[in-house]
Design a protein around this motif. Structure first.
Motif, PDB file in Angstrom:
ATOM      1  N   LEU A  81       5.558 -31.450 -82.529  1.00  0.00           N
ATOM      2  CA  LEU A  81       5.537 -31.092 -81.363  1.00  0.00           C
ATOM      3  C   LEU A  81       5.359 -29.209 -80.651  1.00  0.00           C
ATOM      4  O   LEU A  81       5.734 -28.902 -81.908  1.00  0.00           O
ATOM      5  CB  LEU A  81       6.609 -31.539 -80.012  1.00  0.00           C
ATOM      6  N   GLN A  82       4.631 -29.197 -79.727  1.00  0.00           N
ATOM      7  CA  GLN A  82       4.864 -27.371 -79.453  1.00  0.00           C
ATOM      8  C   GLN A  82       5.666 -27.741 -77.772  1.00  0.00           C
ATOM      9  O   GLN A  82       5.457 -28.242 -76.969  1.00  0.00           O
ATOM     10  CB  GLN A  82       3.465 -26.896 -79.336  1.00  0.00           C
ATOM     11  N   LEU A  83       6.790 -27.212 -77.534  1.00  0.00           N
ATOM     12  CA  LEU A  83       7.439 -27.228 -76.316  1.00  0.00           C
ATOM     13  C   LEU A  83       6.986 -25.628 -75.772  1.00  0.00           C
ATOM     14  O   LEU A  83       7.269 -24.526 -75.505  1.00  0.00           O
ATOM     15  CB  LEU A  83       8.798 -27.290 -76.461  1.00  0.00           C
ATOM     16  N   GLN A  84       5.867 -26.328 -74.840  1.00  0.00           N
ATOM     17  CA  GLN A  84       5.202 -24.941 -74.394  1.00  0.00           C
ATOM     18  C   GLN A  84       5.787 -23.948 -73.677  1.00  0.00           C
ATOM     19  O   GLN A  84       6.128 -23.073 -72.631  1.00  0.00           O
ATOM     20  CB  GLN A  84       3.787 -24.972 -73.762  1.00  0.00           C
ATOM     21  N   GLN A  85       6.763 -25.255 -72.623  1.00  0.00           N
ATOM     22  CA  GLN A  85       7.804 -24.796 -71.782  1.00  0.00           C
ATOM     23  C   GLN A  85       8.533 -25.826 -70.900  1.00  0.00           C
ATOM     24  O   GLN A  85       7.416 -26.488 -70.837  1.00  0.00           O
ATOM     25  CB  GLN A  85       7.461 -23.773 -70.529  1.00  0.00           C
ATOM     26  N   GLY A  86       9.917 -25.765 -70.761  1.00  0.00           N
ATOM     27  CA  GLY A  86      10.349 -26.267 -69.706  1.00  0.00           C
ATOM     28  C   GLY A  86      11.323 -27.518 -70.700  1.00  0.00           C
ATOM     29  O   GLY A  86      12.053 -26.687 -71.664  1.00  0.00           O
ATOM     30  N   SER A  87      11.650 -28.463 -70.243  1.00  0.00           N
ATOM     31  CA  SER A  87      12.984 -28.693 -71.625  1.00  0.00           C
ATOM     32  C   SER A  87      12.423 -30.202 -72.082  1.00  0.00           C
ATOM     33  O   SER A  87      11.727 -31.272 -71.360  1.00  0.00           O
ATOM     34  CB  SER A  87      13.748 -29.216 -70.141  1.00  0.00           C
ATOM     35  N   LEU A  88      12.859 -30.902 -72.772  1.00  0.00           N
ATOM     36  CA  LEU A  88      13.061 -31.731 -73.482  1.00  0.00           C
ATOM     37  C   LEU A  88      14.157 -32.449 -74.052  1.00  0.00           C
ATOM     38  O   LEU A  88      15.219 -31.104 -75.528  1.00  0.00           O
ATOM     39  CB  LEU A  88      11.977 -31.263 -75.205  1.00  0.00           C
ATOM     40  N   TRP A  89      14.308 -33.687 -74.821  1.00  0.00           N
ATOM     41  CA  TRP A  89      15.689 -33.665 -75.428  1.00  0.00           C
ATOM     42  C   TRP A  89      15.178 -35.230 -75.981  1.00  0.00           C
ATOM     43  O   TRP A  89      14.442 -35.575 -76.426  1.00  0.00           O
ATOM     44  CB  TRP A  89      15.857 -34.564 -73.966  1.00  0.00           C
ATOM     45  N   ALA A  90      15.502 -35.322 -77.427  1.00  0.00           N
ATOM     46  CA  ALA A  90      15.230 -35.679 -78.702  1.00  0.00           C
ATOM     47  C   ALA A  90      16.275 -36.795 -78.976  1.00  0.00           C
ATOM     48  O   ALA A  90      17.322 -35.895 -78.909  1.00  0.00           O
ATOM     49  CB  ALA A  90      14.569 -35.133 -79.535  1.00  0.00           C
ATOM     50  N   ARG A  91      15.937 -37.643 -80.193  1.00  0.00           N
ATOM     51  CA  ARG A  91      17.258 -38.726 -80.084  1.00  0.00           C
ATOM     52  C   ARG A  91      16.135 -38.416 -81.054  1.00  0.00           C
ATOM     53  O   ARG A  91      15.165 -40.150 -81.510  1.00  0.00           O
ATOM     54  CB  ARG A  91      17.793 -39.315 -79.590  1.00  0.00           C
ATOM     55  N   VAL A  92      16.470 -38.856 -82.966  1.00  0.00           N
ATOM     56  CA  VAL A  92      16.086 -38.899 -83.812  1.00  0.00           C
ATOM     57  C   VAL A  92      17.061 -39.336 -84.884  1.00  0.00           C
ATOM     58  O   VAL A  92      17.929 -39.181 -85.690  1.00  0.00           O
ATOM     59  CB  VAL A  92      14.981 -38.111 -84.679  1.00  0.00           C
ATOM     60  N   TRP A  93      16.063 -40.961 -85.763  1.00  0.00           N
ATOM     61  CA  TRP A  93      17.440 -41.386 -86.239  1.00  0.00           C
ATOM     62  C   TRP A  93      15.986 -41.660 -87.560  1.00  0.00           C
ATOM     63  O   TRP A  93      15.672 -42.659 -88.168  1.00  0.00           O
ATOM     64  CB  TRP A  93      17.908 -42.833 -86.375  1.00  0.00           C
ATOM     65  N   ALA A  94      15.997 -39.899 -89.061  1.00  0.00           N
ATOM     66  CA  ALA A  94      15.071 -40.297 -90.266  1.00  0.00           C
ATOM     67  C   ALA A  94      15.742 -39.280 -90.952  1.00  0.00           C
ATOM     68  O   ALA A  94      16.970 -38.364 -90.861  1.00  0.00           O
ATOM     69  CB  ALA A  94      13.670 -40.252 -89.007  1.00  0.00           C
ATOM     70  N   PRO A  95      15.373 -38.975 -91.490  1.00  0.00           N
ATOM     71  CA  PRO A  95      15.633 -38.106 -92.981  1.00  0.00           C
ATOM     72  C   PRO A  95      15.022 -37.119 -92.442  1.00  0.00           C
ATOM     73  O   PRO A  95      14.551 -37.164 -91.409  1.00  0.00           O
ATOM     74  CB  PRO A  95      14.420 -38.767 -94.121  1.00  0.00           C
ATOM     75  N   PRO A  96      16.176 -35.663 -93.039  1.00  0.00           N
ATOM     76  CA  PRO A  96      15.979 -34.323 -92.483  1.00  0.00           C
ATOM     77  C   PRO A  96      14.795 -34.155 -92.088  1.00  0.00           C
ATOM     78  O   PRO A  96      13.515 -34.387 -93.451  1.00  0.00           O
ATOM     79  CB  PRO A  96      17.025 -34.057 -93.132  1.00  0.00           C
ATOM     80  N   GLY A  97      13.901 -33.221 -91.409  1.00  0.00           N
ATOM     81  CA  GLY A  97      12.762 -32.587 -91.251  1.00  0.00           C
ATOM     82  C   GLY A  97      11.885 -33.559 -90.563  1.00  0.00           C
ATOM     83  O   GLY A  97      10.286 -32.703 -90.975  1.00  0.00           O
ATOM     84  N   GLN A  98      11.720 -34.606 -90.793  1.00  0.00           N
ATOM     85  CA  GLN A  98      10.037 -35.304 -90.401  1.00  0.00           C
ATOM     86  C   GLN A  98      10.038 -35.163 -88.800  1.00  0.00           C
ATOM     87  O   GLN A  98       8.910 -34.850 -88.134  1.00  0.00           O
ATOM     88  CB  GLN A  98      10.722 -36.787 -90.073  1.00  0.00           C
ATOM     89  N   LEU A  99      10.709 -34.578 -87.669  1.00  0.00           N
ATOM     90  CA  LEU A  99      10.129 -34.519 -86.290  1.00  0.00           C
ATOM     91  C   LEU A  99      10.494 -32.673 -86.277  1.00  0.00           C
ATOM     92  O   LEU A  99      11.466 -32.050 -86.612  1.00  0.00           O
ATOM     93  CB  LEU A  99      11.207 -34.766 -85.447  1.00  0.00           C
ATOM     94  N   GLY A 100       9.789 -31.767 -85.587  1.00  0.00           N
ATOM     95  CA  GLY A 100       9.935 -30.726 -85.385  1.00  0.00           C
ATOM     96  C   GLY A 100       9.236 -30.775 -83.982  1.00  0.00           C
ATOM     97  O   GLY A 100       8.249 -30.861 -83.821  1.00  0.00           O
ATOM     98  N   VAL A 101       9.740 -29.383 -83.444  1.00  0.00           N
ATOM     99  CA  VAL A 101       9.060 -28.781 -82.299  1.00  0.00           C
ATOM    100  C   VAL A 101       9.366 -27.401 -82.593  1.00  0.00           C
ATOM    101  O   VAL A 101       9.978 -26.334 -81.792  1.00  0.00           O
ATOM    102  CB  VAL A 101      10.314 -29.214 -81.056  1.00  0.00           C
ATOM    103  N   GLY A 102       7.718 -27.223 -82.364  1.00  0.00           N
ATOM    104  CA  GLY A 102       7.794 -25.588 -81.901  1.00  0.00           C
ATOM    105  C   GLY A 102       7.668 -24.900 -80.187  1.00  0.00           C
ATOM    106  O   GLY A 102       7.395 -25.542 -79.554  1.00  0.00           O
TER     107      GLY A 102
END
Length: 366
Positions: free
Chosen positions: A159-180
């Motif tokens: 994902l790319q968060l250009q501005q604002g706020s984001l909450w994330a909860r992930v249950w998966a091996p490391p590195g699967q979700l990335g937020v730029g």
């Protein structure tokens, strides 16, 4: 034969029919013979509970049934886990809840919206949106935010968060979700976190469970649960600090980060940091020593050894193998291991909408 011998012979007949037959006995046999019971096989007497023989077969049956149930549970869990991680490339993310004005690719959306690959999601004032993060978790977007789904496929979601706020909860091996974010990338290592940035890249990150890794052009920063870190424009990430750190420590840490650690190891900033530190602040001192080893020449090294007394530490050991000393301190910190992400199993549970809105309304800046 005298009387005693005759009597003894008759007695033998009564016992085993081997002696002579007494006439009176023979007469009685003839009279009662019609009523004699035919010989029948004797039914063995059922033993009592105390006399019952041990039956190992029953225990084996119970053990086998329990093993079969466990095997089925293991197979079912593995199947569910594998299906959770599988995701077709480019498959859209479903918007599961929203409140307020939500737009995707410039168009106002309804309740069954989906964010496709390369799609842009925008929220207005007072708007909150909640999405399924492929099959590995969920995310929520706060008001006045802009989020782009850059890539999504099995094992990699960006994902790319250009501005604002984001909450994330992930249950998966490391590195699967990335937020730029502008100038950096936030990589999930199996966790729950809050992220906030402005259009220039200034913001902060708060980790609620597990670990997060921040990658910038300058360095990588590991941020464990219960800690926060500042983000600065230009791709600069600060030093992680405990959520309960006192203002004096935060001020000293901000002064050191502002100069990218290029401070006198015996200078005022370091001394103020050391004086304000608590055992919970060991993560900050360790991160500074890892990023700026020259600071070990001052009181920072000694204070680190005091905060983690269970770890043997000496300047000779530091000079001989600095990485080994850092690893020993790191393993002594009271945080979950990065490679044991599955121990954060509560992260697989969905969050309540009210809780999400409260989190997103609260600034994560510290």
């Amino acid at each position: 034969m005298n009387g005693d011998e005759r009597m003894h012979g008759h007695d033998d007949y009564l016992w085993d029919r081997s002696g002579s037959v007494d006439p009176e006995v023979a007469r009685l046999e003839r009279l009662l013979g019609a009523y004699a019971q035919a010989d029948m096989p004797r039914r063995p007497r059922r033993p009592t509970a105390a006399q019952a023989p041990f039956r190992p077969r029953r225990r084996w049956r119970i053990a086998f049934a329990a093993a079969a149930v466990l095997a089925l549970c293991a197979v079912g869990t593995r199947t569910w886990y594998q299906q959770r991680l599988q995701w077709d490339a480019g498959r859209p993310w479903q918007v599961v809840a929203q409140r307020g004005d939500l737009r995707i690719d410039g168009r106002r959306t309804g309740t069954r919206a989906a964010l496709a690959a390369d799609g842009l999601l925008e929220t207005g004032a007072g708007t909150v949106a909640r999405l399924r993060a492929a099959g590995i978790g969920e995310i929520a977007i706060g008001e006045d935010s802009r989020l782009r789904l850059v890539e999504t496929r099995t094992g990699r979601h960006r994902l790319q968060l250009q501005q604002g706020s984001l909450w994330a909860r992930v249950w998966a091996p490391p590195g699967q979700l990335g937020v730029g974010v502008p100038g950096a990338e936030v990589l999930d290592l199996g966790c729950e976190f809050l992220l906030e940035v402005d259009a220039d890249g200034n913001g902060s990150l708060a980790v609620r469970s597990g670990w997060v890794q921040i990658e910038t052009p300058r360095r990588e920063v590991l941020v464990p649960q219960g800690t926060r870190v500042r983000l600065r424009a230009g791709g600069a990430a600060g030093t992680p600090y405990d959520g309960g750190a006192n203002p004096r420590l935060l001020a000293a840490l901000a002064a050191i980060d502002a100069r990218d650690g290029d401070v006198d190891a015996h200078g005022d900033e370091v001394r103020r940091l050391v004086a304000a530190s608590r055992p919970q602040d060991a993560i900050s001192l360790l991160s500074l020593l890892q990023a700026h080893p020259s600071l070990a020449e001052g009181p920072l090294f000694g204070r680190m050894a005091q905060l983690l007394p269970q770890v043997p530490a000496s300047r000779a050991a530091w000079d001989a193998d600095r990485d080994a000393q850092l690893d020993a301190w790191r393993h002594a910190l009271p945080y979950p291991r990065i490679k044991r992400w599955w121990t954060q199993w509560p992260d697989v549970l969905p969050a309540r909408d009210g809780k999400l809105e409260a989190l997103l309304r609260t600034s994560v800046r510290g």
